[in-house]
Design an enzyme around this catalytic site. Structure first.
Site, PDB file in Angstrom:
ATOM      1  N   LYS A  53      28.674  23.192  32.855  1.00 30.12           N
ATOM      2  CA  LYS A  53      28.097  24.549  33.515  1.00 30.12           C
ATOM      3  C   LYS A  53      29.289  25.821  33.661  1.00 30.12           C
ATOM      4  CE  LYS A  53      28.016  22.557  38.245  1.00 30.12           C
ATOM      5  NZ  LYS A  53      27.493  22.107  39.242  1.00 30.12           N
ATOM      6  N   ARG A  63      19.995  19.535  49.070  1.00 34.25           N
ATOM      7  CA  ARG A  63      19.991  20.880  48.275  1.00 34.25           C
ATOM      8  C   ARG A  63      18.895  20.735  47.502  1.00 34.25           C
ATOM      9  NH1 ARG A  63      25.276  22.101  44.877  1.00 34.25           N
ATOM     10  NH2 ARG A  63      24.619  20.226  43.825  1.00 34.25           N
ATOM     11  N   TYR A 121      48.532  50.078  47.227  1.00 30.49           N
ATOM     12  CA  TYR A 121      47.644  50.771  48.107  1.00 30.49           C
ATOM     13  C   TYR A 121      47.583  50.388  49.489  1.00 30.49           C
ATOM     14  CZ  TYR A 121      44.633  51.786  43.963  1.00 30.49           C
ATOM     15  OH  TYR A 121      44.100  52.464  42.893  1.00 30.49           O
ATOM     16  N   MET A 160      42.860  46.225  41.138  1.00 33.71           N
ATOM     17  CA  MET A 160      41.693  45.698  40.484  1.00 33.71           C
ATOM     18  C   MET A 160      42.188  45.195  38.932  1.00 33.71           C
ATOM     19  SD  MET A 160      38.370  47.866  38.996  1.00 33.71           S
ATOM     20  CE  MET A 160      37.721  47.850  40.208  1.00 33.71           C
TER      21      MET A 160
END
Length: 811
Positions: free
Chosen positions: A483, A577, A705, A754
């Site tokens: 998955k 769950r 930054y 980023m």
């Protein structure tokens, strides 16, 4: 020779039920059949696979000659021949030994802790213009790899170069008897395989068994321990290199010139120099072994060492243009290596057509027509759909080939004229001799992505799978959790490998993940763990098997069922769950009996804290609850179904509760539950980027930054092409995270951006723009990186952005 003649030489029983044939191919892997009519299959019983289990299947595929162990049941209806032995590996080694004895060619044998394959490949590059060569493909240096390599010798070869590797005592004498080397190279003695020996001296003495019959042994005097040990451990003739005055090739000076290294040396009273195209210590050591062997052989083309090219030693799967998938195997080209490459192509192709781009083979065969007849048979036998070739030899022998065929005079012509239809949505193996520069083809056809890459080792994946299987009872089935894009590592490429290694089931999170796998040619059973009601119809169309976890969920599924459909029942034993509670089971049974098309494939549960000792009592409570559910369901369901509760942590700590099947999750990807387990698992992924720019930042200035990175002294700052949009978490900012450059761990400076991150490379000697940077892997294992920011490896793996290119490789 025939199988019967081999049996006579082995002095063992031969069961003859069909005609004899000349044996030209030794077969060990039932999944890699080639020329079955002339193959001899050795049924080897290993830690995980027993070749005897595949005999019947091979008979149906046309194999008629077998080597099996005493006691193997031979059925009356099998009209094939059997050699019956005590040990099939020993029989393989004996047959290879007799094959070697039929040829008098000189052979260079190479062993050592590191560098064996590099030295073999480089020496082959340097000697192929002087000799008709045969060599081991890839890293075929084991107890079965060496016999397969030696089997490739024929009467045309004038020199052999073979590597030999060992992991414990009493192995090397077997390889020595097979190779029978006349010259040797001992690369070094390091820490690899230390566990198999009492100490370093014992390891050296075992490796030296390979050279007991050689005329001369090449080694380095640079390691003082090795130099001293060799005086007492080896009595044969040697030919050495080093700065030591006793060296036969005396190194006078080593000078770095940009990205190259000039080495000045004295040999036979003459002072000379050569230029190596690298600067790192390991490559220089390997290169000097090659230079010394060339001097020992009396060759004059020693200056050719400047042409040496890096050897990747691995097959890489890359995303190509036009929806294609590329397999990069461009570092050499010989017949046995071609067979290995094609087998990997078949493994990775799935539903796609298979294209082979191939250069002339530069093995130095005098009988070229026979070589190209073998290649023609191989491409037809393996089902290659299109063959694209480069070179004069293929042009000359094109009429031998029975698959669609296109030949180009040069690599440049191919790049200019190759039709898109030969690439579009196909799997393409690119394999060429060095001189053809096929790396240009890869560069031309590879999809241009962000240069940050996540390298995934399919070899490590197979290692982890086999390690986990060894902890389980032999009959236990395995379900691989793939998955979330294979925990961030990629899906189809991993699954083709898992399918090859006989995993029984796959599990995905959502229906669309399962559909993608079906469309890519995955035929294994697939369980969907979170099947949405809206996707039920598609799920059944693509033969996916839903997890069912609640009465309402099952009731929603029933209207879609119009044929026998397998389902998997989830029991909640404490995770809270998803899953049926014990009190739900009577109603569940009623629904199952009312809908006979519903077939329970498995019943399972999920352990909450199997990785932590403090939760062991709760784990036992979960297992007890699961037992109660199984007891009830087994009485009410009239047919057998699979039972499973163990996840990765459970396998590693509670293997006695394996039931019928286990689920392989994070451990499959190389993350262990504790230090002991981690030693046996290999993380399959390495996240890499590169240095975009290097700046000098003065004391008192800031980086990034918010001015969060302050220079307390003059610093050398490198900007790396990865940021939080790629999956490098912002929590690694301001010295929390590190990246590895040239073996040095460098702190993150300022905030992670980023698309970029800045690191301090002040203490990295020789650092330059374009250098490779390791984000996790190497000296920065992912589990340690995860600990730094208070998370788990799962999060780091699954956070790697889809814009980061995945490169899959096998070694």
């Amino acid at each position: 020779m025939t199988a019967k003649e081999f049996a006579q030489k082995l002095n063992v029983c031969f069961v003859e039920r069909t005609n004899e044939v000349e044996i030209t191919n030794l077969l060990l892997d039932s999944r890699k059949i080639f020329d079955q009519k002339h193959s001899l299959f050795f049924a080897i019983k290993g830690n995980q696979h027993d070749g005897h289990l595949f005999v019947e299947d091979l008979i149906t595929k046309g194999v008629s000659q077998f080597v099996v162990i005493e006691g193997f049941e031979i059925k009356e209806e099998w009209k094939v021949n059997f050699i019956i032995v005590d040990d099939t590996v020993e029989a393989l080694q004996k047959i290879a030994q007799w094959h070697r004895e039929a040829f008098e060619l000189p052979i260079i044998a190479i062993t050592g802790s590191n560098g064996k394959t590099i030295v073999k490949e480089w020496l082959s590059q340097l000697l192929e213009s002087q000799y008709t060569l045969v060599k081991s493909p890839k890293s075929y240096n084991s107890q079965v790899g060496v016999p397969l390599s030696i089997w490739e010798i024929n009467e045309e070869h004038k020199l052999g170069i073979f590597e030999a590797g060992i992991s414990k005592k009493n192995e090397m004498h077997k390889l020595e008897a097979i190779i029978r080397p006349t010259l040797g190279i001992l690369t070094n003695i390091g820490t690899a395989h230390d566990k198999g020996f009492v100490d370093k001296r014992e390891k050296l003495q075992e490796k030296l068994q390979l050279f007991k019959g050689v005329e001369t042994l090449v080694y380095s005097l640079e390691d003082s321990w090795l130099k001293n040990e060799m005086k007492s451990s080896y009595q044969g003739k040697t030919f050495t290199w080093g700065k030591d005055k006793d060296a036969d090739v005396l190194i006078l000076k080593i000078e770095n010139i940009g990205s190259s290294t000039e080495v000045y040396y004295r040999h036979l009273g003459e002072e000379k120099s050569v230029l190596f195209p690298f600067v790192d210590t390991a490559s220089l050591e390997n290169g000097l072994h090659c230079l010394t062997m060339m001097l020992l052989l009396g060759l004059e083309n020693v200056e050719d060492v400047h042409k040496l090219k890096s050897v990747s030693m691995r097959l890489e799967v890359k995303q190509g243009v036009l929806g294609s998938q590329l397999i990069d195997d461009t570092y050499n080209n010989d017949f046995l290596g071609l067979k290995i490459g094609i087998d990997f192509l078949l493994l990775q192709a799935g539903n796609q057509e298979k294209v082979l781009i191939l250069s002339d083979l530069k093995e130095g065969h005098e009988n070229k027509k026979r070589l190209y007849e073998k290649i023609a048979f191989l491409t037809k036998d393996k089902g290659i759909d299109y063959l694209v070739t480069v070179g004069e030899d293929f042009a000359q022998y094109h009429d031998l080939f029975q698959v669609p065929f296109q030949n180009f005079a040069s690599t440049q012509e191919l790049l200019q004229q190759l039709d898109d239809y030969l690439i579009r949505e196909k799997t393409v193996l690119v394999k060429g001799a060095r001189t053809f520069e096929f790396e240009k083809i890869i560069k031309h056809l590879e999809q241009k992505n962000h240069q940050t890459v996540f390298e995934v080792s399919l070899t490590a994946l197979a290692n982890n799978l086999n390690y986990l299987k060894r902890k389980l009872p032999e009959q236990t089935k395995t379900m691989a959790m793939v998955k979330a894009f294979g925990y961030g590592s990629g899906s189809a490429e991993l699954i083709f490998t898992l399918q090859f290694h006989k995993v029984d089931y796959l599990a995905v999170a959502y229906v669309d993940e399962g559909i993608t796998l079906r469309e890519q040619g995955i035929k294994m059973p697939i369980m969907v763990m979170n099947p949405e009601i809206e996707a039920f119809e598609k799920m059944l169309t693509f033969d996916l098997e839903p997890e069912v976890y609640a009465i309402s969920h099952l009731e929603a599924l029933v209207p879609y069922i119009n044929k026998p459909t397998k389902i998997h029942l989830k029991i909640d034993t404490g995770m809270h769950r998803l899953g049926f509670e014990l009190e739900d089971l009577p109603r569940l049974i009623l629904l199952l009996k009312e809908n006979s098309n519903l077939q329970v494939a498995s019943v399972f549960s999920h352990l909450v804290g199997a990785d932590e000792e403090e939760h062991d009592a709760f784990t036992q409570k979960q297992i007890s609850t699961f037992e109660k559910a199984l007891h009830f369901l087994s009485k009410e369901i009239s047919y057998p179904f699979l039972k499973h509760i163990l996840n990765s942590a459970g396998i590693q700590r509670f293997s006695k509760n394996a039931y019928d099947m286990v689920r392989l999750g994070i451990a499959l990807y190389g993350i262990g539950v504790n230090e002991e387990e981690q030693e046996n698992l290999i993380p399959i992924g390495t996240l890499k980027s590169y240095i975009s720019q290097i700046k000098t930042v003065k004391k008192g200035e800031t980086i990034g930054y918010g001015r969060k990175g302050a220079a307390t002294q003059d610093l050398k700052i490198a900007t790396i092409a990865i940021g939080y949009a790629d999956g490098f978490d912002r929590r690694f900012s301001r010295g929390v995270g590190q990246m590895e450059v040239r073996g040095v761990c460098c702190d993150v400076m300022g905030n992670v951006c980023m698309d970029m991150t800045m690191i301090d490379v002040t203490n990295v000697e020789g650092v330059s723009e374009g250098d490779e940077v390791i984000i996790f892997g190497g000296n920065l294992p992912i589990y340690q990186q995860a600990e730094k920011i208070g998370t788990i490896p799962y999060e780091l793996l699954t956070s790697i952005s889809s814009r980061v290119k995945r490169v899959f490789y096998t070694e």
